[in-house]
Design a protein around this motif. Structure first.
Motif, mmCIF file in Angstrom:
data_model
loop_
_atom_site.group_PDB
_atom_site.id
_atom_site.type_symbol
_atom_site.label_atom_id
_atom_site.label_comp_id
_atom_site.label_asym_id
_atom_site.label_seq_id
_atom_site.Cartn_x
_atom_site.Cartn_y
_atom_site.Cartn_z
ATOM 1 N N ASP A 143 -10.523 31.924 7.037
ATOM 2 C CA ASP A 143 -10.893 30.996 8.105
ATOM 3 C C ASP A 143 -9.877 29.855 8.116
ATOM 4 O O ASP A 143 -9.863 29.013 7.210
ATOM 5 C CB ASP A 143 -12.306 30.462 7.854
ATOM 6 N N PHE A 144 -9.037 29.834 9.151
ATOM 7 C CA PHE A 144 -7.953 28.860 9.228
ATOM 8 C C PHE A 144 -8.412 27.497 9.751
ATOM 9 O O PHE A 144 -7.586 26.599 9.937
ATOM 10 C CB PHE A 144 -6.815 29.410 10.090
ATOM 11 N N GLY A 145 -9.707 27.342 9.968
ATOM 12 C CA GLY A 145 -10.246 26.043 10.325
ATOM 13 C C GLY A 145 -10.134 25.701 11.790
ATOM 14 O O GLY A 145 -9.856 26.544 12.645
ATOM 15 N N THR A 146 -10.368 24.433 12.084
ATOM 16 C CA THR A 146 -10.398 23.947 13.461
ATOM 17 C C THR A 146 -9.172 23.099 13.770
ATOM 18 O O THR A 146 -8.446 22.682 12.862
ATOM 19 C CB THR A 146 -11.653 23.095 13.691
ATOM 20 N N ALA A 147 -8.980 22.820 15.044
ATOM 21 C CA ALA A 147 -7.844 21.996 15.462
ATOM 22 C C ALA A 147 -7.928 20.595 14.867
ATOM 23 O O ALA A 147 -6.910 19.983 14.540
ATOM 24 C CB ALA A 147 -7.793 21.927 16.983
ATOM 25 N N SER A 148 -9.132 20.075 14.698
ATOM 26 C CA SER A 148 -9.282 18.728 14.148
ATOM 27 C C SER A 148 -8.905 18.660 12.675
ATOM 28 O O SER A 148 -8.584 17.593 12.156
ATOM 29 C CB SER A 148 -10.726 18.240 14.331
ATOM 30 N N ASP A 149 -8.937 19.803 11.989
ATOM 31 C CA ASP A 149 -8.555 19.844 10.579
ATOM 32 C C ASP A 149 -7.076 20.155 10.384
ATOM 33 O O ASP A 149 -6.560 20.036 9.273
ATOM 34 C CB ASP A 149 -9.369 20.912 9.836
ATOM 35 N N ALA A 150 -6.401 20.570 11.437
ATOM 36 C CA ALA A 150 -5.010 20.999 11.329
ATOM 37 C C ALA A 150 -4.076 19.810 11.084
ATOM 38 O O ALA A 150 -4.312 18.704 11.585
ATOM 39 C CB ALA A 150 -4.585 21.729 12.595
ATOM 40 N N PRO A 151 -3.006 20.022 10.336
ATOM 41 C CA PRO A 151 -1.997 18.970 10.177
ATOM 42 C C PRO A 151 -1.359 18.641 11.519
ATOM 43 O O PRO A 151 -1.359 19.468 12.443
ATOM 44 C CB PRO A 151 -0.974 19.602 9.226
#
Length: 213
Positions: free
Chosen positions: A102-110
């Motif tokens: 699970d590569f996460g959400t846009a808000s968690d992205a660098p």
């Protein structure tokens, strides 16, 4: 003399407790590691290079910003072994490990990066393989830092490793490294150790005063 030596330890403990409070308000951006047990995700107590899953196991990885293991986001999506490994039949001399990435959400992205679409994979590996071996078989390129902290899966993110992140998703200072376990465990454990040392120093100082009196 003994009391004065105890004071710096207490100050260090107070400073680290303050840092821990700030970290809790912001968090760290990292890959957390999970094990599927009884139909539920459990935060792994060992790193992926130490765990040797059985055939039929499901392991998960989630990229997100979180303050610690209690706050960490669980992997989302399909996590049933029979579904994940439906196209990978059993083979003698090997084991199959289902992986949920699970590569996460846009808000968690660098900053400047977008998370890839989350996916599952079935790794066929040797019977003594670790979760890290299974991950390397199906999700290269992997990236680790010098402390063996897993920084990137399938090349995501391109840079950074366990950096502190603000509530809005931006990066702050680098930190939170923990060898083979995850940055979520690094700071709280450090605070606990310093607190224990501070308590021991005070206890020893009091005992010596009592003995001398």
């Amino acid at each position: 003399m003994t009391v004065r030596r105890a004071v710096p330890v207490l100050v260090a403990g107070a400073l680290l407790f303050g840092s821990a409070g700030q970290a809790g308000a912001t968090g760290y951006r990292y890959w957390s590691f999970w094990e599927r047990t009884g139909g539920h995700w459990a935060y792994a107590t060992q790193g992926p290079a130490s765990v040797r899953p059985d055939d039929g196991s499901v392991q998960g990885f989630r990229f997100a910003v979180s303050a610690d293991s209690a706050d960490a986001s669980r992997p989302r999506g399909t996590a049933d072994f029979s579904t994940v490994c439906a196209g990978t039949p059993a083979k003698s001399g090997t084991k199959r490990v289902g992986l949920v990435l699970d590569f996460g959400t846009a808000s968690d992205a660098p900053s400047g990066e977008a998370p890839p679409t989350s996916r599952t994979a079935c790794a066929r590996v040797s019977p003594d393989a670790t979760t890290a071996d299974a991950l390397a078989a199906v999700a290269k390129p992997l990236r680790y830092d010098t402390d063996a902290l897993l920084c990137a899966i399938a090349g995501y993110p391109r840079k950074g490793c366990g950096e502190q992140a603000s509530a809005g998703g931006g990066s702050a200072s680098e930190g939170g490294n923990a060898s083979d376990g995850g940055p979520s465990l690094g700071l709280p454990i450090g605070v606990g150790v310093v607190a224990a040392l501070a308590g021991a120093a005070v206890w020893r100082a009091k005992r010596r005063r009592d003995d001398s009196g």
